[in-house]
Design an enzyme around this catalytic site. Sequence first.
Site, PDB file in Angstrom:
ATOM      1  N   LYS A  35       0.848  -1.197   0.000  1.00 13.10           N
ATOM      2  CA  LYS A  35       0.000   0.000   0.000  1.00 13.10           C
ATOM      3  C   LYS A  35       0.885   1.250   0.000  1.00 13.10           C
ATOM      4  O   LYS A  35       2.098   1.168   0.228  1.00 13.10           O
ATOM      5  CB  LYS A  35      -0.905  -0.008   1.232  1.00 13.10           C
ATOM      6  CG  LYS A  35      -0.170   0.108   2.540  1.00 13.10           C
ATOM      7  CD  LYS A  35      -1.123   0.090   3.723  1.00 13.10           C
ATOM      8  CE  LYS A  35      -0.345   0.283   5.005  1.00 13.10           C
ATOM      9  NZ  LYS A  35      -1.151   0.795   6.089  1.00 13.10           N
ATOM     10  N   TYR A 261      16.522  30.338   4.413  1.00 13.24           N
ATOM     11  CA  TYR A 261      15.467  31.179   4.986  1.00 13.24           C
ATOM     12  C   TYR A 261      15.598  31.288   6.505  1.00 13.24           C
ATOM     13  O   TYR A 261      15.807  30.282   7.191  1.00 13.24           O
ATOM     14  CB  TYR A 261      14.097  30.576   4.676  1.00 13.24           C
ATOM     15  CG  TYR A 261      13.740  30.589   3.210  1.00 13.24           C
ATOM     16  CD1 TYR A 261      13.658  31.788   2.504  1.00 13.24           C
ATOM     17  CD2 TYR A 261      13.485  29.401   2.539  1.00 13.24           C
ATOM     18  CE1 TYR A 261      13.313  31.793   1.149  1.00 13.24           C
ATOM     19  CE2 TYR A 261      13.150  29.400   1.191  1.00 13.24           C
ATOM     20  CZ  TYR A 261      13.072  30.594   0.508  1.00 13.24           C
ATOM     21  OH  TYR A 261      12.743  30.598  -0.816  1.00 13.24           O
TER      22      TYR A 261
HETATM   23  C1  LIG Z   1      -3.892  -3.529   8.187  1.00 13.38           C
HETATM   24  C2  LIG Z   1      -2.410  -3.502   7.999  1.00 13.38           C
HETATM   25  N1  LIG Z   1      -1.736  -4.652   7.923  1.00 13.38           N
HETATM   26  C3  LIG Z   1      -0.397  -4.691   7.757  1.00 13.38           C
HETATM   27  C4  LIG Z   1       0.335  -3.518   7.660  1.00 13.38           C
HETATM   28  C5  LIG Z   1       1.829  -3.616   7.479  1.00 13.38           C
HETATM   29  O1  LIG Z   1       2.499  -3.123   8.608  1.00 13.38           O
HETATM   30  P1  LIG Z   1       4.088  -3.175   8.709  1.00 13.38           P
HETATM   31  O2  LIG Z   1       4.603  -2.221   7.680  1.00 13.38           O
HETATM   32  O3  LIG Z   1       4.374  -2.723  10.105  1.00 13.38           O
HETATM   33  O4  LIG Z   1       4.498  -4.559   8.449  1.00 13.38           O
HETATM   34  C6  LIG Z   1      -0.320  -2.308   7.736  1.00 13.38           C
HETATM   35  C7  LIG Z   1       0.453  -1.055   7.670  1.00 13.38           C
HETATM   36  O5  LIG Z   1       0.246  -0.102   8.340  1.00 13.38           O
HETATM   37  C8  LIG Z   1      -1.732  -2.282   7.906  1.00 13.38           C
HETATM   38  O6  LIG Z   1      -2.405  -1.137   7.975  1.00 13.38           O
END
Ligand SMILES: Cc1ncc(COP(=O)(O)O)c(C=O)c1O
Length: 367
Positions: A35, A261
């Site tokens: 994701k 800045y």
């Molecule tokens: C529902 C869910 N599962 C798994 C993960 C993966 O987490 P990680 O990157 O800590 O392995 C995430 C990431 O935030 C998540 O939202």
Amino acid sequence: MSAFTGITVDREALIANYATVASVVAPAGVIAVVKADAYGHGALECAQAFVDAGAEWLGVADIDEALALRAGGIGDDVRILAWLHAPDEDFRRAAAADITPAVSSVEQLATAVDAEVPRVHLVVDTGLSRNGAVESEWPELFALAGSLAASGARTRIEGVMSHLSNASEPDDAAQGAALERALAGLATVGVVPDVVHLAASAAALSLPSLRHDLVRTGIALYGLSPVPGRTSAELGLRPAMTVTASVLRLIPVRAGEGVSYGYTHRAERDTTLAIVGLGYADGFDRAFGNRVDVAIGGRRFPVVGRVAMNAMHIDVGDAPVAVGDEVVLWGDPATGVPAVEEWAAAIGTINYEIVARLGRGVPRRMS
Ligand SMILES: Cc1ncc(COP(=O)(O)O)c(C=O)c1O
């Protein structure tokens, strides 16, 4: 010659990290979480690398991300799970592209059934208070889940998932116990899922009792540690991302002259500033100035003054730095360059945020 300015992702590191995680968690399987554009590493390219490494499951937040993977060529021999949905999501496009929605409510489950989605996972909230049905909603959700088989619906409850808060070991254990209550509740209505998954990277690597059938790992696959205080190397992981920039200009400044800045930095001696073309428009926090180092030619130099929209300043002293030279902002610290964790600590955040917030316009390549 000008050095590459942007993100380089080491495909071999992704593949090695997948193999490491898969062997640590076996016999549990791995859902490779891609994701948020694979936490800034490039969703499609990373998904392909993980599939080449043996991944049978990919995880994304929403159906749009899942569809982009299918459109990019991830075939339906690879399962794609998506768990966060807009209120008006109708799941028909998920069904058409063989994407598995994880549903969090009676409404979402009913919508998935209407869309004739073949398989869904149920998301139960066990303490994160974010996505997922909370315990008071379980009886109604489980009743609908239990009625599906008898009603002739095409949709089957394939999986049950929850997500940990990573607050403490006792809190994780309490969430594990809550998940067991949910599974017991489902069993009373005749629903026994094929797969249960709770652990993300932190628990996958360190809490074997919470691994269940699958773990959903993101950060570890990118070679970064999910646990503050434990390095990638200690976990057997290789950071896949290196961020480099080319020196655009060299500016001589005299002792006492202000830099960038607001003059949050003044040269302590006559020195030279190297300017690179990455700034807060690219996701580099304005507050990094005066708090982090970069590496040029194997030596470290400080970022000085405020990070600007498209540029930052590096004090290179009298080192033999030339226009076009490569500046490494962060990469694999095993190679002597700064770790992304140093940049995270500098502004009080975690490695996840630093890599995931990089601008989508920053050039990216796989090595
Ligand atoms: C529902 C869910 N599962 C798994 C993960 C993966 O987490 P990680 O990157 O800590 O392995 C995430 C990431 O935030 C998540 O939202």
